[in-house]
Design an enzyme around this catalytic site. Structure first.
Site, PDB file in Angstrom:
ATOM      1  N   ASP A 303     -27.811 109.188  23.671  1.00 38.72           N
ATOM      2  CA  ASP A 303     -27.716 110.101  22.541  1.00 38.72           C
ATOM      3  C   ASP A 303     -27.445 111.499  23.112  1.00 38.72           C
ATOM      4  O   ASP A 303     -27.742 111.766  24.282  1.00 38.72           O
ATOM      5  CB  ASP A 303     -29.025 110.073  21.754  1.00 38.72           C
ATOM      6  CG  ASP A 303     -29.068 111.153  20.696  1.00 38.72           C
ATOM      7  OD1 ASP A 303     -28.120 111.237  19.899  1.00 38.72           O
ATOM      8  OD2 ASP A 303     -30.043 111.924  20.673  1.00 38.72           O
ATOM      9  N   ASP A 502     -33.979 109.875  21.391  1.00 45.83           N
ATOM     10  CA  ASP A 502     -35.264 110.505  21.090  1.00 45.83           C
ATOM     11  C   ASP A 502     -35.551 110.629  19.607  1.00 45.83           C
ATOM     12  O   ASP A 502     -36.680 110.930  19.229  1.00 45.83           O
ATOM     13  CB  ASP A 502     -35.323 111.900  21.717  1.00 45.83           C
ATOM     14  CG  ASP A 502     -34.423 112.893  20.980  1.00 45.83           C
ATOM     15  OD1 ASP A 502     -33.303 112.499  20.595  1.00 45.83           O
ATOM     16  OD2 ASP A 502     -34.830 114.051  20.796  1.00 45.83           O
TER      17      ASP A 502
END
Length: 759
Positions: A303, A502
């Site tokens: 990400d 996250d």
């Protein structure tokens, strides 16, 4: 019967038999050893029966056959030694598991059970289950923070080492976020609970830890399969030796040395040791299965926001209208920004504070959600926000201001400042790359990761510079959570794949990947629950540690199996050929067991890929030098602005001379301080012939350029000197700005390993 009680029984029986033999009571000694061995045989038989009821042939059947055969063939001492092998192996396994899971069990043992709640009538001692959101809790020195919360006092010092592996304390100021599980290393402080104890970080870590401790490693199941084949091989060799020689004692000797303790103990111990080693580095691996999959990873998907980047906007560029100074514009923007919690406002206020600008509080700022802030400063009406926000307030003409389309495309956000209905400044903000990210990705390639891809919901133009800086193999931009899952599944077809993220939107992709790695320190609980590996330290380079530990642990597990079974195989051949008596074989096999298990425990030690430089002492001045970088970056921007303004003619010389004086007063002393204390100590810890040599060479180039600027300023101030010197002076200013900016970036990356311990 417990492991230690069983071992004590066997040791006492062996000792009693030895005393009887020394007294000339050989028959009684034989009975004592038989009585010693038979309870162990019963214990093993129960385990074999349970395995059979589960549809499997128990791998301890060889040990059971060896004990019973030894007693039946009047080899009671051999039977007792085999019993010692079994009991000792189980006791050693328990000790080894205790060593391997020490870091995990330490987390469980430190779980807070009581809390001190501050009430109107005083301090009330309560159980952590009674903590409610909004409670004010007192944490005394040495106590563990019982719930996540916000610091209510001016400052606090916390020891996070048990959670993160970082040895140095963490200092927080009022309003800082506190994680449960940290230990108060300073004076007592108060916190306001933002979560209950069950919903706090430490409770989630405990749940993850228990899952990791209870999961059975697949490699142990694979070892069981090998052991079943080994049972068949043992039967063939023992039966063949008996049939070929007619000597049943040889068959007994083969059974004794074939007991597969190394196979059934060494593999799980090595994997659990690896999990324990990871926990000591602030990495929770949810069981041996996750560790094994992690060891085979060849593709890593990342990400972007909060993972490869810091997740926090920072000011990267600004432009001001004629007549407005840059610091004055940033000060006005910072004053307005203080009245908003929007990330753009927080970044602008932070940039103003970093330049030590005075930021008085506004009495009544007016904020439009997601749009901007309005207010008055010194009687002047100001607006700060997006172009659309300014347009709604009647500021449609941005004059000569406005970031270019290319800059707007890659920026995280662009904000305008208007004064009395006229746009006077524009600020470009972007999410900064994590300083450890480039080094982390290079280290992953050294570990065998062959493909790295970024998945992000951001625009392609915003993602491209990050991908280029990190030399990623591919970028998938504008990705919704469902698209991330599709990419994960597609990449998993060609190679074992890990996903790192996250946020809540990353949780589905983490669950879909072969290994989900969650940035758990600042990330969401959803990501931590979905991940197979949780990083308790907000550092990307812990991924390198996790994979290195997994690879080494799996390699040690396989080597321990090969060592133990290889030695057992050689001993079986020797026994079948009559070179080993049953008693000698039993003693030898005990040594093989110990060797295999102790070798498996080497997974607890750090491997060479985990080696990190020792922390720098405070005398190195790392914190002070890094703190000076913000001012030096501001100075670099001023050099660029001065070069741009040189078209105005020689009247710009006083400003350039003032900048040259700042260079000599700020940059050169900064460099000398680094070379005097910081660089020598960093070089000792980094190793190599001259690790800081390139940075010192850049220092030299910067000093030469500062000297050139001074000489050109002097030449330009002479008669008719401007025409000859202005061109070279402008080029030197641009070169100096580029060199200084590049040096600061390279230096921060080179010393990034020390930044976490200095923070």
């Amino acid at each position: 019967m417990s492991r230690m009680a069983l071992l004590a029984w066997v040791l006492l029986g062996l000792l009693g038999g030895a005393i009887l033999l020394a007294l000339g009571q050989s028959a009684a000694a034989g009975w004592a050893w038989s009585i010693t061995a038979l309870p162990v045989a019963a214990h093993v038989a129960i385990g074999v029966a349970r395995s059979l009821l589960g549809g499997k042939l128990g791998v301890d059947i060889i040990a059971l056959a060896a004990i019973l055969a030894a007693v039946a063939m009047s080899e009671p001492l051999t039977g007792a030694v085999v019993a010692l092998m079994v009991a000792g192996g189980e006791a050693l396994e328990g000790w080894a598991e205790g060593r391997a899971t020490r870091a995990l069990t330490a987390l469980l043992a430190r779980a807070p059970r009581q809390a001190a709640r501050v009430t109107a009538s005083g301090i009330e001692e309560i159980g952590v289950a009674a903590i409610a959101v909004g409670d004010i809790l007192l944490v005394r020195k040495g106590e563990t923070v019982p719930a996540d919360g916000v610091l209510e006092d001016e400052a606090a010092t916390l020891d996070d080492s048990a959670l993160t592996g970082e040895s140095l304390p963490v200092n927080l100021l009022r309003g800082g976020k506190l994680r449960s599980g940290a230990v108060n290393a300073g004076g007592a402080f108060r916190l306001r609970a933002t979560h209950t104890a069950d919903a706090s970080s430490y409770a989630a870590i405990i749940r993850l830890t228990r899952d990791a401790a209870e999961a059975r490693p697949p490699l142990a199941r694979l070892a069981d399969q090998w052991a079943l084949g080994f049972v068949a091989l043992t039967a063939i060799v023992a039966g063949g030796a008996w049939a070929w020689t007619g000597d049943a004692v040889r068959a007994l000797a083969v059974l004794v040395v074939a007991t597969p303790c190394p196979l059934i103990l060494a593999a799980p111990i090595a994997l659990v040791a690896g999990i324990g080693r990871a926990a000591s580095r602030g990495i929770v691996i949810k069981g041996g299965g996750a560790l094994e999959r992690l060891a085979r990873i060849r593709t890593v998907l990342f990400d972007k926001t909060g993972t490869l980047t810091t997740g926090q906007l920072r000011l990267v560029a600004m432009d001001v209208a004629p007549g407005m100074e840059r610091d004055a514009a940033l000060r006005l923007a910072g004053i307005l920004a203080q009245g908003s919690t929007h990330p753009v406002s927080e970044a602008l206020a932070g940039a103003a504070r970093a330049r030590a600008l005075d930021l008085p509080l506004l009495d009544a700022p007016e904020e439009a959600a997601g749009g901007g802030v309005a207010g008055s400063v010194a009687g002047q009406h100001l607006l700060l926000g997006s172009q659309a926000f300014l347009a709604r307030r009647g500021v449609a003409d941005l004059g000569s201001l406005g970031a270019s389309p290319a800059v707007v495309a890659v920026a995280g956000s662009v904000s305008w400042l208007a004064q009395e209905g006229r746009a006077v400044a524009v600020f470009v903000l972007a999410d900064g790359l994590r300083p450890e990210a480039p080094r982390t990705l290079r280290a992953l390639r050294a570990l065998g990761v062959t493909r790295m891809v970024m998945l992000t919901g951001d625009r392609a133009a915003a993602a491209a510079p990050i991908a280029a800086a990190l030399r990623l193999d591919a970028v998938q931009a504008d990705c919704a959570p469902a698209q991330k899952i599709a990419v994960v599944q597609q990449e998993s077809v060609t190679a074992p794949t890990a996903m790192v993220g996250d946020g809540i939107n990353d949780a589905p992709a983490l669950a879909a990947a072969g290994v989900g790695i969650a940035m758990g320190a600042q990330g969401t609980a959803a990501a931590a629950e979905a991940g197979d590996v949780v990083l308790l330290v907000d550092r990307l380079d812990r991924i390198v540690d996790a994979i290195a530990i997994a690879q080494r642990s799996r390699r040690i597990a396989l080597q321990a199996i090969a060592l133990g079974m290889g030695l057992s195989g050689l001993a079986m051949i020797a026994a079948a050929m009559g070179f080993l008596t049953p008693l000698a074989g039993a003693v030898l096999q005990e040594g093989i067991d110990v060797a295999a298990i102790l070798f498996a425990l080497t997974a607890l030690r750090p491997g060479w890929r985990e080696a990190t430089p020792a922390p720098l002492p405070a005398s190195a001045g790392l914190v002070e030098r890094q703190a000076e970088h913000a001012a030096l970056r501001h100075l670099a921007e001023a050099l660029r602005d001065a070069a741009d303004a040189m078209g105005a003619g020689p009247e710009s010389l006083p400003d350039i001379a003032a900048l040259e004086a700042r260079l000599r007063a700020e940059v050169l002393p900064h460099q000398r301080a680094e070379e005097r204390t910081l660089y020598p100590l960093a070089a000792q810890r980094l190793g190599g012939l001259d690790p800081m040599g390139p940075l010192i060479r850049m220092h030299t180039a910067i000093e030469v350029l500062v000297g050139e600027v001074g000489n050109l300023i002097a030449a330009a101030q002479g008669p008719d000197g401007w025409a000859a010197a202005s061109g070279p002076l402008r080029r030197s200013l641009f070169e100096l700005e580029a060199m200084l900016s590049l040096h600061l970036t390279i230096e921060e990356e080179a010393l990034a390993e020390f930044n976490a311990t200095a923070a």
